[in-house]
Scaffold this motif. Structure first.
Motif, short mmCIF file in Angstrom:
data_model
loop_
_atom_site.label_atom_id
_atom_site.label_comp_id
_atom_site.label_asym_id
_atom_site.label_seq_id
_atom_site.Cartn_x
_atom_site.Cartn_y
_atom_site.Cartn_z
N ALA A 26 29.38 25.76 25.81
CA ALA A 26 28.22 25.27 26.58
C ALA A 26 27.75 26.31 27.60
CB ALA A 26 28.58 23.95 27.28
N VAL A 27 28.68 26.95 28.29
CA VAL A 27 28.32 27.98 29.26
C VAL A 27 27.64 29.14 28.54
CG1 VAL A 27 29.26 29.72 30.84
CG2 VAL A 27 30.07 27.37 30.96
N GLY A 28 28.20 29.55 27.40
CA GLY A 28 27.60 30.63 26.63
C GLY A 28 26.18 30.31 26.20
N LEU A 29 25.98 29.07 25.74
CA LEU A 29 24.63 28.66 25.33
C LEU A 29 23.65 28.67 26.50
CD1 LEU A 29 25.54 25.78 22.86
CD2 LEU A 29 24.40 27.94 22.27
N SER A 30 24.15 28.33 27.70
CA SER A 30 23.27 28.34 28.87
C SER A 30 22.87 29.78 29.25
CB SER A 30 23.92 27.64 30.06
OG SER A 30 24.98 28.41 30.58
N THR A 42 22.27 37.36 18.21
CA THR A 42 23.54 37.21 17.51
C THR A 42 24.47 36.31 18.30
OG1 THR A 42 23.27 39.45 16.63
CG2 THR A 42 25.47 38.51 16.51
N ALA A 43 24.49 36.48 19.61
CA ALA A 43 25.35 35.66 20.47
C ALA A 43 24.94 34.19 20.37
CB ALA A 43 25.27 36.14 21.92
N ARG A 44 23.65 33.92 20.43
CA ARG A 44 23.17 32.54 20.34
C ARG A 44 23.55 31.92 19.00
NH1 ARG A 44 21.09 28.30 23.54
NH2 ARG A 44 20.53 26.76 21.99
N ASN A 45 23.36 32.67 17.92
CA ASN A 45 23.71 32.17 16.59
C ASN A 45 25.20 31.84 16.50
OD1 ASN A 45 21.10 32.32 15.62
ND2 ASN A 45 21.35 34.39 14.84
N LEU A 46 26.04 32.73 17.03
CA LEU A 46 27.48 32.48 17.00
C LEU A 46 27.84 31.24 17.81
CD1 LEU A 46 30.42 33.19 16.37
CD2 LEU A 46 30.37 34.73 18.34
N ARG A 49 26.88 28.12 16.03
CA ARG A 49 27.79 27.89 14.91
C ARG A 49 29.12 27.32 15.42
NH1 ARG A 49 27.85 32.94 12.73
NH2 ARG A 49 25.63 32.80 12.51
N LEU A 50 29.62 27.87 16.52
CA LEU A 50 30.86 27.35 17.10
C LEU A 50 30.69 25.91 17.56
CD1 LEU A 50 32.10 30.44 19.14
CD2 LEU A 50 33.14 29.49 17.07
N HIS A 55 34.74 21.41 14.50
CA HIS A 55 35.86 20.79 13.77
C HIS A 55 36.45 21.74 12.74
CE1 HIS A 55 38.41 17.71 12.13
NE2 HIS A 55 37.95 18.00 10.92
N THR A 56 35.60 22.49 12.05
CA THR A 56 36.07 23.45 11.05
C THR A 56 36.77 24.63 11.73
OG1 THR A 56 34.25 22.82 9.61
CG2 THR A 56 35.35 24.88 9.11
N VAL A 57 36.16 25.13 12.80
CA VAL A 57 36.73 26.28 13.51
C VAL A 57 38.10 25.95 14.09
CG1 VAL A 57 36.41 27.78 15.53
CG2 VAL A 57 34.47 27.26 14.05
#
Length: 138
Positions: A26-30, A42-46, A49-50, A55-57
């Motif tokens: 959540a912090v990364g997305l902000s 690339t960071a936003r996409n990762l 995805r996370l 659940h998969t990760v």
């Protein structure tokens, strides 16, 4: 089970780490806001995805005995193939490549079940071919 592996993660420890994971995402997305109408970073996409595939990760946390934390086993199995291709550039024929990969697969499987490469090859040449145990899942 190998040394250092665990059967399960204590529920309180698991909760602590799951909360930290989701908070970090959540912090990364902000810090990487969505850019409407543009290709995302690339960071936003990762991070998305996370978030979306959490659940998969984190599947290894649900069943650490059966789901490895890393994919190093898979990467280790591919390393000799890539090395062979780097050295020779390619196999001489499709049949040669198929045979080489069959032997590599046999030796990797035997090693994962505690047999040395020498023992596996010896058994193959003496007519007592090693085969992995067949397990049925219910």
């Amino acid at each position: 089970m190998r040394t250092g592996e665990i059967d399960e993660i204590a529920p309180e420890a698991l909760l602590l780490h799951l909360e930290a994971f989701h908070h970090g995402v959540a912090v990364g997305l902000s810090h990487h806001p969505r850019a409407e109408g543009r290709k995302q970073s690339t960071a936003r996409n990762l991070l998305e995805r996370l978030r979306d595939q959490a659940h998969t990760v984190l599947r290894f946390a649900d069943d650490p005995r059966h789901v490895p934390f890393t994919n190093n086993c898979g990467e280790r199995a591919l390393r000799p193939v890539k090395t062979q291709l780097k050295i020779s550039g390619c196999h001489q024929s499709a049949d040669g490549a198929t045979a080489w990969l069959a032997v590599r697969s046999y030796l990797d499987s035997a090693r994962k079940h505690g047999l040395s490469a020498f023992e596996a090859i010896h058994r193959a040449f003496t007519g007592t071919l090693w085969m992995p145990p067949i397990t049925q899942t219910t």
